[in-house]
Design a protein around this motif. Structure first.
Motif, PDB file in Angstrom:
ATOM      1  N   LEU A 312       0.836  -1.200   0.000  1.00  0.00           N
ATOM      2  CA  LEU A 312       0.000   0.000   0.000  1.00  0.00           C
ATOM      3  C   LEU A 312       0.864   1.240   0.000  1.00  0.00           C
ATOM      4  O   LEU A 312       2.031   1.215   0.380  1.00  0.00           O
ATOM      5  CB  LEU A 312      -0.959   0.018   1.201  1.00  0.00           C
ATOM      6  N   PHE A 313       0.258   2.326  -0.462  1.00  0.00           N
ATOM      7  CA  PHE A 313       0.838   3.662  -0.406  1.00  0.00           C
ATOM      8  C   PHE A 313      -0.038   4.523   0.484  1.00  0.00           C
ATOM      9  O   PHE A 313      -1.233   4.238   0.669  1.00  0.00           O
ATOM     10  CB  PHE A 313       0.877   4.307  -1.792  1.00  0.00           C
ATOM     11  N   THR A 314       0.533   5.586   1.029  1.00  0.00           N
ATOM     12  CA  THR A 314      -0.273   6.593   1.726  1.00  0.00           C
ATOM     13  C   THR A 314       0.035   7.958   1.128  1.00  0.00           C
ATOM     14  O   THR A 314       0.754   8.763   1.724  1.00  0.00           O
ATOM     15  CB  THR A 314       0.023   6.600   3.245  1.00  0.00           C
ATOM     16  N   PRO A 315      -0.479   8.224  -0.083  1.00  0.00           N
ATOM     17  CA  PRO A 315      -0.247   9.551  -0.671  1.00  0.00           C
ATOM     18  C   PRO A 315      -0.827  10.650   0.210  1.00  0.00           C
ATOM     19  O   PRO A 315      -1.825  10.438   0.904  1.00  0.00           O
ATOM     20  CB  PRO A 315      -0.955   9.470  -2.025  1.00  0.00           C
ATOM     21  N   VAL A 316      -0.182  11.806   0.177  1.00  0.00           N
ATOM     22  CA  VAL A 316      -0.540  12.902   1.078  1.00  0.00           C
ATOM     23  C   VAL A 316      -1.204  14.033   0.295  1.00  0.00           C
ATOM     24  O   VAL A 316      -0.657  14.518  -0.702  1.00  0.00           O
ATOM     25  CB  VAL A 316       0.707  13.435   1.811  1.00  0.00           C
ATOM     26  N   LEU A 317      -2.376  14.443   0.766  1.00  0.00           N
ATOM     27  CA  LEU A 317      -3.079  15.607   0.215  1.00  0.00           C
ATOM     28  C   LEU A 317      -2.667  16.815   1.057  1.00  0.00           C
ATOM     29  O   LEU A 317      -3.130  16.992   2.183  1.00  0.00           O
ATOM     30  CB  LEU A 317      -4.590  15.390   0.271  1.00  0.00           C
ATOM     31  N   ARG A 318      -1.796  17.634   0.502  1.00  0.00           N
ATOM     32  CA  ARG A 318      -1.268  18.771   1.251  1.00  0.00           C
ATOM     33  C   ARG A 318      -2.255  19.936   1.255  1.00  0.00           C
ATOM     34  O   ARG A 318      -2.950  20.162   0.266  1.00  0.00           O
ATOM     35  CB  ARG A 318       0.073  19.218   0.658  1.00  0.00           C
ATOM     36  N   ASP A 319      -2.286  20.651   2.386  1.00  0.00           N
ATOM     37  CA  ASP A 319      -3.170  21.819   2.546  1.00  0.00           C
ATOM     38  C   ASP A 319      -4.616  21.454   2.229  1.00  0.00           C
ATOM     39  O   ASP A 319      -5.342  22.218   1.575  1.00  0.00           O
ATOM     40  CB  ASP A 319      -2.704  22.972   1.658  1.00  0.00           C
ATOM     41  N   ALA A 320      -5.050  20.287   2.694  1.00  0.00           N
ATOM     42  CA  ALA A 320      -6.395  19.790   2.360  1.00  0.00           C
ATOM     43  C   ALA A 320      -7.496  20.698   2.900  1.00  0.00           C
ATOM     44  O   ALA A 320      -8.589  20.753   2.322  1.00  0.00           O
ATOM     45  CB  ALA A 320      -6.572  18.368   2.898  1.00  0.00           C
ATOM     46  N   HIS A 321      -7.225  21.414   3.987  1.00  0.00           N
ATOM     47  CA  HIS A 321      -8.244  22.302   4.559  1.00  0.00           C
ATOM     48  C   HIS A 321      -8.540  23.494   3.662  1.00  0.00           C
ATOM     49  O   HIS A 321      -9.598  24.126   3.783  1.00  0.00           O
ATOM     50  CB  HIS A 321      -7.790  22.805   5.937  1.00  0.00           C
ATOM     51  N   GLN A 322      -7.615  23.821   2.744  1.00  0.00           N
ATOM     52  CA  GLN A 322      -7.791  24.982   1.877  1.00  0.00           C
ATOM     53  C   GLN A 322      -8.408  24.623   0.524  1.00  0.00           C
ATOM     54  O   GLN A 322      -8.675  25.507  -0.283  1.00  0.00           O
ATOM     55  CB  GLN A 322      -6.442  25.670   1.647  1.00  0.00           C
ATOM     56  N   LYS A 323      -8.627  23.332   0.274  1.00  0.00           N
ATOM     57  CA  LYS A 323      -9.078  22.890  -1.049  1.00  0.00           C
ATOM     58  C   LYS A 323     -10.558  22.542  -1.045  1.00  0.00           C
ATOM     59  O   LYS A 323     -11.094  22.060  -0.043  1.00  0.00           O
ATOM     60  CB  LYS A 323      -8.247  21.690  -1.508  1.00  0.00           C
ATOM     61  N   SER A 324     -11.191  22.764  -2.190  1.00  0.00           N
ATOM     62  CA  SER A 324     -12.599  22.420  -2.336  1.00  0.00           C
ATOM     63  C   SER A 324     -12.759  20.912  -2.434  1.00  0.00           C
ATOM     64  O   SER A 324     -11.804  20.168  -2.694  1.00  0.00           O
ATOM     65  CB  SER A 324     -13.177  23.082  -3.585  1.00  0.00           C
ATOM     66  N   LEU A 325     -13.983  20.440  -2.250  1.00  0.00           N
ATOM     67  CA  LEU A 325     -14.259  19.012  -2.358  1.00  0.00           C
ATOM     68  C   LEU A 325     -13.930  18.485  -3.750  1.00  0.00           C
ATOM     69  O   LEU A 325     -13.378  17.394  -3.899  1.00  0.00           O
ATOM     70  CB  LEU A 325     -15.734  18.739  -2.032  1.00  0.00           C
ATOM     71  N   SER A 326     -14.255  19.258  -4.781  1.00  0.00           N
ATOM     72  CA  SER A 326     -13.981  18.800  -6.146  1.00  0.00           C
ATOM     73  C   SER A 326     -12.478  18.734  -6.414  1.00  0.00           C
ATOM     74  O   SER A 326     -12.001  17.822  -7.088  1.00  0.00           O
ATOM     75  CB  SER A 326     -14.666  19.718  -7.163  1.00  0.00           C
ATOM     76  N   THR A 327     -11.712  19.681  -5.854  1.00  0.00           N
ATOM     77  CA  THR A 327     -10.255  19.653  -6.015  1.00  0.00           C
ATOM     78  C   THR A 327      -9.657  18.453  -5.290  1.00  0.00           C
ATOM     79  O   THR A 327      -8.796  17.748  -5.832  1.00  0.00           O
ATOM     80  CB  THR A 327      -9.627  20.949  -5.478  1.00  0.00           C
ATOM     81  N   ARG A 342       2.912   2.707  -9.265  1.00  0.00           N
ATOM     82  CA  ARG A 342       4.160   3.058  -8.567  1.00  0.00           C
ATOM     83  C   ARG A 342       4.881   4.221  -9.237  1.00  0.00           C
ATOM     84  O   ARG A 342       6.100   4.192  -9.420  1.00  0.00           O
ATOM     85  CB  ARG A 342       5.082   1.838  -8.468  1.00  0.00           C
ATOM     86  N   LYS A 343       4.121   5.237  -9.587  1.00  0.00           N
ATOM     87  CA  LYS A 343       4.694   6.411 -10.257  1.00  0.00           C
ATOM     88  C   LYS A 343       4.691   7.647  -9.357  1.00  0.00           C
ATOM     89  O   LYS A 343       4.858   8.763  -9.838  1.00  0.00           O
ATOM     90  CB  LYS A 343       3.907   6.714 -11.542  1.00  0.00           C
ATOM     91  N   LEU A 344       4.492   7.461  -8.061  1.00  0.00           N
ATOM     92  CA  LEU A 344       4.506   8.607  -7.154  1.00  0.00           C
ATOM     93  C   LEU A 344       5.932   8.995  -6.793  1.00  0.00           C
ATOM     94  O   LEU A 344       6.797   8.136  -6.595  1.00  0.00           O
ATOM     95  CB  LEU A 344       3.747   8.278  -5.861  1.00  0.00           C
ATOM     96  N   ALA A 345       6.183  10.286  -6.701  1.00  0.00           N
ATOM     97  CA  ALA A 345       7.470  10.787  -6.226  1.00  0.00           C
ATOM     98  C   ALA A 345       7.467  10.723  -4.693  1.00  0.00           C
ATOM     99  O   ALA A 345       6.405  10.773  -4.070  1.00  0.00           O
ATOM    100  CB  ALA A 345       7.690  12.213  -6.701  1.00  0.00           C
ATOM    101  N   PRO A 346       8.645  10.605  -4.051  1.00  0.00           N
ATOM    102  CA  PRO A 346       8.683  10.490  -2.589  1.00  0.00           C
ATOM    103  C   PRO A 346       7.925  11.581  -1.848  1.00  0.00           C
ATOM    104  O   PRO A 346       7.266  11.308  -0.841  1.00  0.00           O
ATOM    105  CB  PRO A 346      10.190  10.547  -2.282  1.00  0.00           C
ATOM    106  N   HIS A 347       7.993  12.828  -2.339  1.00  0.00           N
ATOM    107  CA  HIS A 347       7.315  13.904  -1.608  1.00  0.00           C
ATOM    108  C   HIS A 347       5.801  13.770  -1.665  1.00  0.00           C
ATOM    109  O   HIS A 347       5.087  14.425  -0.898  1.00  0.00           O
ATOM    110  CB  HIS A 347       7.735  15.274  -2.166  1.00  0.00           C
ATOM    111  N   GLU A 348       5.293  12.893  -2.544  1.00  0.00           N
ATOM    112  CA  GLU A 348       3.844  12.719  -2.653  1.00  0.00           C
ATOM    113  C   GLU A 348       3.304  11.660  -1.695  1.00  0.00           C
ATOM    114  O   GLU A 348       2.096  11.579  -1.501  1.00  0.00           O
ATOM    115  CB  GLU A 348       3.465  12.348  -4.092  1.00  0.00           C
ATOM    116  N   TYR A 349       4.182  10.839  -1.108  1.00  0.00           N
ATOM    117  CA  TYR A 349       3.694   9.842  -0.159  1.00  0.00           C
ATOM    118  C   TYR A 349       4.410   9.906   1.192  1.00  0.00           C
ATOM    119  O   TYR A 349       4.229   9.039   2.020  1.00  0.00           O
ATOM    120  CB  TYR A 349       3.787   8.425  -0.741  1.00  0.00           C
TER     121      TYR A 349
END
Length: 437
Positions: A312-327, A342-349
């Motif tokens: 499994l991966f745990t990709p990170v949604l940064r600044d999620a409180h500032q983004k709309s539901l659709s974003t 497996r195409k995520l860059a390290p800073h994304e997970y």
């Protein structure tokens, strides 16, 4: 002078990797920034770029080789005019793990005033290997510069041409080795408990038919990190149910309105937004454990577990409180799609203070998730189930109820604080329109 190309550390946690594919061959001329190879880390396949220009004199590690340690030599780069025989005389490089950055002492304020002066580079220890490009070595020899006194700005501290511009020869620093007191040997850390050895287990099943599955890099990392998590993190668990009927009706209305834009919100999108807002409402829960201190984050960076083949991966949604539901919905779909290839860059997970693990779509009603260090907590989300409930007037009615379990690191978050955070998540989900404000 021929130099060795070393196995790079392509993520902060990488200790070894698989040299999946060479994109150059012996005798090829390469330029700085050219892609040399594809390397599989414990999480992804990434491209490895050349730092210097030259000719590939010899490939030391064939493609497909697994378990290549970080900083092990994988090829030899020749300077212009050198022949292949110079590859044999390239300086040997020892495998050494990257030194972890030292944490800074806690600061009372986060704002900086004035111009900070950069710290003077600490001279390298006598005898320590100096990593420098062939061009940088040639310039240093011409100028009479001591490379051990230069701080490199290239990958992993490698000294490149730009680091030598304006540098002037300095008197050799006096040796201080004899003056320094002998360092006391560090007390060995107690070893974590481990299960029975492979040989012991295999003997138990010697008379049974089985297939042996070797661990790949991802499986090894998952095993090590989650064993560490359960043995070193004092977990406790908080359980609540949330009524989803208002959210389901609101979601249906929004999806009908967004149909023309090709947007379809999932329940998980609302859960991500609800947790991001709750981290802002209860900021003391937006925190991670950092060895001898707690780091309290300001943005809501929410990690979401995504199952892929073999792990499994745990990709990170940064600044999620500032983004709309659709974003959030579009970003989550993109991250999940690339995680599965497996195409995520390290800073994304990597990063985040908090994670969500949702098994509701698989029919799991409730479960306890293991905290992914250094996160302070993780929310396990179950399936929405229709069941009889007693409403505020005392009447029995059928409602869609969803179970949630918050696993908490007691070093970071206490019980009452965790309960306050979980209540904030439920308030957001039961009043979904407020999340749009």
């Amino acid at each position: 002078m021929a130099t060795q190309i070393l196995m790079p550390a392509l993520s902060p946690t990488m200790e070894e990797g698989t040299l999946a594919k060479w994109l150059v061959k012996e005798g090829d001329e390469v330029k700085s920034g050219q892609i040399l190879a594809e390397i599989e880390t414990d999480k992804a396949t990434m491209e490895f770029e050349a730092v210097d220009e030259g000719v590939i004199g010899k490939i030391l590690v064939s493609e497909g080789t697994a378990g290549v340690k970080v900083n092990d030599p994988i090829a030899v780069l020749l300077e212009e005019g050198e022949d292949a025989s110079a590859a044999e005389a390239a300086p040997a490089a020892k495998s050494a793990p990257e030194e972890a950055p030292k944490s800074e002492a806690p600061k009372a304020e986060t704002k900086k005033t004035g111009d900070a002066k950069p710290a003077s580079p600490a001279p390298k220890a006598a005898g320590a290997r100096v990593f420098a490009s062939p061009l940088a070595r040639r310039i240093a020899a011409e100028k009479g510069l001591d490379l051990s006194q230069i701080t490199g700005s290239g990958p992993h501290g490698r000294i490149v041409k730009a680091d030598l511009e304006g540098a002037k020869p300095a008197a050799a620093a006096p040796a201080r080795a004899a003056e320094a007191p002998a360092a006391k040997p560090a007390s060995p850390a107690p070893a974590m408990a481990s299960g029975a050895s492979a040989e012991t287990v295999m003997k138990m099943f010697a008379d049974r038919s089985y297939t042996e599955v070797p661990l790949d890099g991802m499986r090894k990392t998952i095993a090590a990190r989650l064993t560490e998590a359960k043995q070193t993190i004092p977990h406790f668990y908080l359980r609540r149910e949330v009524q989803l009927d208002t959210l389901m009706a609101f979601r249906a209305t929004l999806n009908k309105q967004l149909e023309g834009r090709g947007v379809k919100l999932s329940v998980n999108d609302f859960i991500i937004k609800a947790c991001a807002n709750a981290l802002q409402a209860v900021p003391d829960c937006n925190a991670v454990w950092a060895g001898d201190r707690i780091l309290k984050l300001k943005p809501s960076d929410v990690a979401v577990a995504v199952a892929i083949e073999g792990g499994l991966f745990t990709p990170v949604l940064r600044d999620a409180h500032q983004k709309s539901l659709s974003t959030l919905s579009a970003e989550m779909k993109d991250l999940a799609t690339r995680a599965k290839t497996r195409k995520l860059a390290p800073h994304e997970y990597q990063g985040g203070s908090f994670a969500i693990s949702n098994l509701g779509m698989m029919g799991v009603e409730n479960f306890d998730a293991v905290i992914n260090p250094p996160h302070g907590s993780i929310l396990a989300v179950g399936a929405g189930i229709k069941k009889p409930v007693v409403d505020a007037t005392g009447e029995i009615k059928v409602a869609t109820m969803m179970s949630m379990t918050l696993s908490v690191d007691h070093r970071v978050i206490d019980g009452a604080l965790g309960a306050e955070f979980l209540k904030a998540v439920i308030d957001n989900l039961e009043n979904p329109m407020a999340m749009l404000a």
